[in-house]
Scaffold this active site. Structure first.
Site, short mmCIF file in Angstrom:
data_model
loop_
_atom_site.label_atom_id
_atom_site.label_comp_id
_atom_site.label_asym_id
_atom_site.label_seq_id
_atom_site.Cartn_x
_atom_site.Cartn_y
_atom_site.Cartn_z
N GLU A 283 0.83 -1.21 0.00
CA GLU A 283 0.00 0.00 0.00
C GLU A 283 0.86 1.26 0.00
O GLU A 283 0.78 2.08 0.91
CB GLU A 283 -0.89 0.02 1.26
N GLY A 285 2.10 4.98 -0.69
CA GLY A 285 1.50 6.27 -1.01
C GLY A 285 2.59 7.27 -1.38
O GLY A 285 2.85 7.56 -2.55
N ARG A 322 2.90 20.08 5.68
CA ARG A 322 3.93 19.21 6.27
C ARG A 322 4.90 19.96 7.18
O ARG A 322 5.19 19.49 8.28
CB ARG A 322 4.69 18.42 5.19
N TYR A 326 4.60 18.62 10.89
CA TYR A 326 5.64 17.66 11.30
C TYR A 326 7.03 18.30 11.41
O TYR A 326 8.02 17.59 11.46
CB TYR A 326 5.79 16.52 10.29
N CYS A 352 -2.09 33.89 9.26
CA CYS A 352 -1.88 34.45 10.61
C CYS A 352 -1.62 33.36 11.64
O CYS A 352 -2.45 33.07 12.50
CB CYS A 352 -3.08 35.29 11.01
N TYR A 380 0.94 14.19 0.33
CA TYR A 380 0.50 14.89 1.53
C TYR A 380 0.69 16.40 1.39
O TYR A 380 1.01 17.10 2.35
CB TYR A 380 1.21 14.33 2.78
C1 PLP Z 1 -1.15 6.22 4.92
C2 PLP Z 1 -1.25 4.76 4.74
C3 PLP Z 1 -0.47 4.12 3.77
C4 PLP Z 1 0.53 4.84 2.92
O1 PLP Z 1 1.59 5.38 3.64
P1 PLP Z 1 2.81 6.07 2.86
O2 PLP Z 1 3.75 6.45 3.93
O3 PLP Z 1 2.25 7.26 2.16
O4 PLP Z 1 3.36 5.06 1.92
C5 PLP Z 1 -0.66 2.77 3.60
N1 PLP Z 1 -1.53 2.06 4.36
C6 PLP Z 1 -2.28 2.65 5.30
C7 PLP Z 1 -3.22 1.83 6.11
C8 PLP Z 1 -2.16 4.01 5.54
O5 PLP Z 1 -2.90 4.58 6.50
#
Ligand code: PLP
Length: 425
Positions: A283, A285, A322, A326, A352, A380
């Site tokens: 998964e 991102g 970001r 963070y 502001c 993000y």
């Molecule tokens: C946010 C998220 C991802 C992706 O995370 P990345 O750091 O962007 O690769 C994958 N799985 C779940 C469940 C997430 O919440």
């Protein structure tokens, strides 16, 4: 990889001018205004293909974690390349469907899925719900039973490994709200196995984000594979293992493994442990879209403070959260390099809030009206943008070779309050 290499992948300097693929960024600013998010089509597709290639030859699915960047054009490109999607809301499911994604390649993550969201996902016949609690299992059973269908599930187990990343983006420790504690996972599967409208298909984990080492992944994989073995001893045989996302990118001087190296290490573990036949899901991102995007912004004015110089730009924390959220370090580059001495600036927005900064203490030669690019902003960035201070959200464009496509119109001020109303007299 250095931040210079990050820039080189999608963004490079030619004759002193920063380009995205073959397009100079100042021509994008001239045509679309600022602030504008700029993405490279090639960089997005290449990043996806790195995962797909590493998984080639075995049953697998790359589910792009679309909360990183959910623009329809981004989703559509990835769907066309064969990607599935990791969603965390009903809104994200609607986007996948609108972008031409296959619902049968969607996994649904998140700690708080509502009954309505579950109903919509069942109706779309998604691949799998990644469960995070007993209560959620019971709710899913109820909704699936009412709908007269069976829901495919995996349990998101929390392997309690330290992903060694920022505390706000680590998710696989015991104290995090995510997942089911390792020790409780078996019991949840046993319960699921007895529910008539639940079909167990997999197991899932996701240990954090912006991870720059392989070791935490292998540690997590070992714990997940221990569970797979324990489940099989009880006659619960899984079809897939989902290792989540979280691979980092080089914002500054980080040296994350490549997707290929990470996947190779995971697959080696899976095979050693005798599970070569399992479908493998991931998964990712950030590592798909992060390096593919930049936020293009213009210096509104330069302010010499008592102790600091500020470059006040037309992008702000509402456009790119970001740094404020963070304390993230993002690479800021002048679009055209000036041949004059640099000064030290904090690069801040007009919002502001003292937390409204994009970069601090950068040595850069700039003047009012200059264009700057915040690199590594593809993930993000826009997906976390807000309208704070009644600021319309930025435009988004996608570069494809020497062509530029607008993929999101700049929001208008009128749109911001079109759905609001005042009380009657
Ligand atoms: C946010 C998220 C991802 C992706 O995370 P990345 O750091 O962007 O690769 C994958 N799985 C779940 C469940 C997430 O919440």
């Amino acid at each position: 990889m250095s931040s210079g290499d990050l820039a080189a992948a999608a963004f490079s300097r030619r004759s002193g001018v920063l380009h995205c693929e073959s397009v100079p960024l100042q021509s994008i600013a001239a045509q679309f205004g600022t602030p504008t998010y700029v993405y490279s089509r090639r960089a997005i597709v290449d990043a996806y293909q790195a995962y797909a290639r590493a998984l080639a030859g075995r049953p697998s699915l790359v589910c792009y974690a679309m909360k990183a960047n959910s623009n329809l054009a981004v989703l559509n490109l990835l769907a066309r390349a064969g990607a599935g999607f990791d969603i965390v809301s009903g809104g994200e499911l609607a986007r996948v469907l609108a972008a031409g994604g296959e619902p049968g390649k969607v996994v649904f993550s998140g700690v708080g899925k509502s009954a309505d969201e579950i109903r919509a996902a069942l109706a779309a016949e998604i691949l799998c719900f990644n469960l995070e609690s007993t209560e959620e299992l019971e709710r899913l059973q109820q909704v699936a039973s009412d709908a007269g269908v069976r829901a495919r599930i995996s349990v998101r187990t929390n392997p309690d490994v330290d992903a060694k990343t920022h505390p706000y983006i680590t998710t696989g420790l015991k104290q995090n709200k995510f997942g089911v504690a390792l020790d409780d996972t078996l019991a949840l599967y046993r319960r699921a196995a007895h529910l008539p409208n639940i079909e167990i298909v997999g197991i899932d984990c996701h240990i954090g984000s912006q991870i720059t080492e392989v070791a935490p992944y292998v540690d997590a994989a070992d714990k997940v594979l221990d569970l797979v073995d324990a489940l099989e001893r009880e006659g619960i045989v899984l079809r897939h293992i989902d290792f989540g996302g979280g691979l980092g990118i080089a914002y500054r001087d980080e040296t994350p493994p490549t997707a290929g190296a990470l996947i190779a290490a995971m697959l080696a573990r899976v095979d050693q442990r005798g599970h070569a036949g399992k479908h493998i899901l991931v998964e990712p991102g950030r590592s798909i879209v992060g390096a593919a995007g930049a936020l293009l912004t213009r210096v509104n004015l330069v302010k010499a403070g008592a102790e600091k110089n500020f470059a006040i730009v037309d992008a702000a924390m509402n456009d790119l959260m970001r740094p404020a959220l963070y304390q993230a370090w993002m690479d800021v580059q002048p679009v055209r390099q000036r041949d004059e001495p640099s000064k030290r600036y904090d690069i801040v927005g007009p919002v502001c809030e003292s937390g409204d900064w994009l970069a601090r203490e950068r040595d850069i030669a700039l003047r009012s009206d200059d264009l700057l690019a915040v690199l590594g902003a593809g993930a993000y960035g826009m997906s976390m943008a807000s309208n704070y201070n009644s600021r319309p959200r930025a435009a988004e464009v996608m570069v494809d070779g020497d062509r530029v496509h607008r993929i999101r119109q700049r929001e208008t001020v009128a749109q911001l309050f079109a759905d609001e109303s005042v009380l009657p007299d």
